[in-house]
Design an enzyme around this catalytic site. Sequence first.
Site, PDB file in Angstrom:
ATOM      1  CB  CYS A   1      -0.962   0.004   1.180  1.00  0.00           C
ATOM      2  SG  CYS A   1      -2.248  -1.241   1.001  1.00  0.00           S
TER       3      CYS A   1
ATOM      4  CE1 TYR B   1      -3.801   0.994   0.862  1.00  0.00           C
ATOM      5  CE2 TYR B   1      -5.962   1.834   1.452  1.00  0.00           C
ATOM      6  CZ  TYR B   1      -5.134   0.769   1.176  1.00  0.00           C
ATOM      7  OH  TYR B   1      -5.635  -0.504   1.198  1.00  0.00           O
TER       8      TYR B   1
ATOM      9  CE1 TYR C   1      -8.526  -1.702  -1.614  1.00  0.00           C
ATOM     10  CE2 TYR C   1      -8.437  -3.575  -0.133  1.00  0.00           C
ATOM     11  CZ  TYR C   1      -8.185  -2.252  -0.389  1.00  0.00           C
ATOM     12  OH  TYR C   1      -7.603  -1.459   0.571  1.00  0.00           O
ATOM     13  CG  HIS C   2      -5.205  -5.018  -2.601  1.00  0.00           C
ATOM     14  ND1 HIS C   2      -5.481  -5.645  -1.400  1.00  0.00           N
ATOM     15  CD2 HIS C   2      -4.923  -3.722  -2.298  1.00  0.00           C
ATOM     16  CE1 HIS C   2      -5.379  -4.757  -0.418  1.00  0.00           C
ATOM     17  NE2 HIS C   2      -5.031  -3.591  -0.943  1.00  0.00           N
TER      18      HIS C   2
ATOM     19  CG  HIS D   1      -4.108   0.331  -3.515  1.00  0.00           C
ATOM     20  ND1 HIS D   1      -2.832  -0.152  -3.403  1.00  0.00           N
ATOM     21  CD2 HIS D   1      -4.812  -0.222  -2.508  1.00  0.00           C
ATOM     22  CE1 HIS D   1      -2.763  -0.975  -2.365  1.00  0.00           C
ATOM     23  NE2 HIS D   1      -3.950  -1.041  -1.813  1.00  0.00           N
TER      24      HIS D   1
END
Length: 645
Positions: free
Chosen positions: A242, A286, A500-501, A586
């Site tokens: 992340c 993030y 997601y991811h 992301h």
Amino acid sequence: MLNKWRVLLVVIPGFVTAVSITVDSFQVGHEGAKAIDGNSSTFWHSEYSPTLAALPHSAILDLGSSQLLNGFTYLPRQDGSSNGNIGQHTVELSLDGTTWNLVANTTFVDDESQKETGFANAQARYVRITALTEAGNRGSWSSAAEFGVRVASTSTTNGQWGPVIAFPLVPAAAAVSYSTGNIVTFASYRVNTFSIGASVNGCSGSEKLIRDLGNTYTATYNPATNTVSELNVVNTVHDMFCPGMSIDANGRAVVTGGDNANKTSIYDPVTNAWTIGAVMKIPRGYQASTTLSDGRIFTIGGSWSGGYSGKNGEVYNATANTWSLLSGCLVAPMLTNDAQGIFRQDNHGWLFGWKSGSVFQAGPSKAMNWYGTNGTGSQTAAGTRASDTDSMDGNAVIQREDFYRRRSPSYQDSNATSNVHLITIGTPNTTPTVQTLTSMHYQRAFANAVILPNGKIFITGGQSYAVPFTDTTAILTPELWDPTTQTFTVLPAHAIPRTYHSIALLMQDGRVFTGGGGMCGNCATNHEDAQIYSPAYLFNSDGTAATRPGITSVSPATLAVGGTITVVATSALTSFSLIRYGSATHTVDTDQRRIVLTPATTSGTTYTFVLPSDSGVALPGYWMFFGINSAGVPSIAKTIKITVS
């Protein structure tokens, strides 16, 4: 009761209905055949009276003949009741009805919408779904209005997917190596989970201790040999899960923060080695980052890790290996109104390095901003995206203009939308123009967008309702945006959910590498694999491989902005483009951008071009040069390096 039913074969484009079905039990009036009769008002239901048949429940579909398959569809009962909605389930395939191959183990969301479970192309006559749970835990029963099977397309009209490529980890982040064309991917301190102080990810005390020491599992895909190699990076003492990520002016991937929130790691594709960079002034996770017109790297936001709020901007000087705070680059103007508060409000900024050291922030907040990186920095409001709301989990692609497509207002537990906008930027600190475009065919959150050599934008994956670590409401059908018609075309479905991811990147040969999804430990939605999409421009009308134009040389291979390059091709070319090497995590890829080039002179198959004179447009670093012939077929890219001066 065990029953087997036969019905007339019905074929819908892309899907096939079984000629017969065998179920483990049924309630009188709701026999197995009701699940393949093409009538959504009827449904199969497992037996509940006079005897309650216990879970698991299964149904075997006989297609009548062996076919190439890559998906299973499920329509829950449509009579207003949710009893029997299938939750966790497996899908198995068989050629003979005796030997079965497991191809999917996942969970359907508890609502009445049609569901789809994708899997890699496989030949089979029989398909078995086994319901392991009832989605709402209302009872030990299962029901279905319709079961269907997706037939894998062999058409190349809208491109074609290659086979699923096994990886030793979930590729949650990736970058393209300019020197080899390899795709360098990485996960976390473990191959399929993370543990930023979160016991929900199944980390024992000993695992937590190992994570605190700092390491990252990486895997590199070599398209020339179609092989994957693995490396556990320990020397940078950095769990890079992340992070923020940018490709610097020398083609190196600069990875910042994440699980180890203040650290910087640098990947050099020439030496294939990771080295330690300077520690950031503000710990982050993030956050987004972008390369600037002078070669520095700007970052802002990132309250997922390293503490909440106050994640103002700072810049990295790769030459001096130093970070400097920018007190004038306040994060507050770009915060969203996320339901989870500051933990999410400053995540994944859509940042674009532009002229004179400026940065345009296009989202995900509805408020847009200009950031200046000279001196102590500055911030100037740039208006809003028309009537748009916050659009977390979204992304943007730049080709002198900002292409934007909307996602969900909050990071998770939020409906995605299909809205699309085109943002045209010009002089820094001025308000851009925002145009509302035709919507996408699908609502998407956690999807990825990749710009192709011809300027079209490939959009893949995502889900219509944003829930991390799930494949419920996954969108398996990509689409392509055409900048000329400003419309979307539906493309062949991929085999594996990419939510997601997940990541997607343009390769040197004009194909698109996609992969990942998950990172949730021992769960059913970890996708330790990748798949490559070949766009339609790589095929002739009869499905055979198109003959590519060749580029003999591009010289010089390194030149400053405003410089002239000479390109020698093996055949006539009609259009040309530069696309910067990309990195993705992301849904964010601030590196990729496209520049259209027009020949200054043409002599046979020799062309000269003058590059843009502004390093905010032609960012310093490595770019892919594509030549395209009259049939729309691109060359394999040649690499050039653009410098500031």
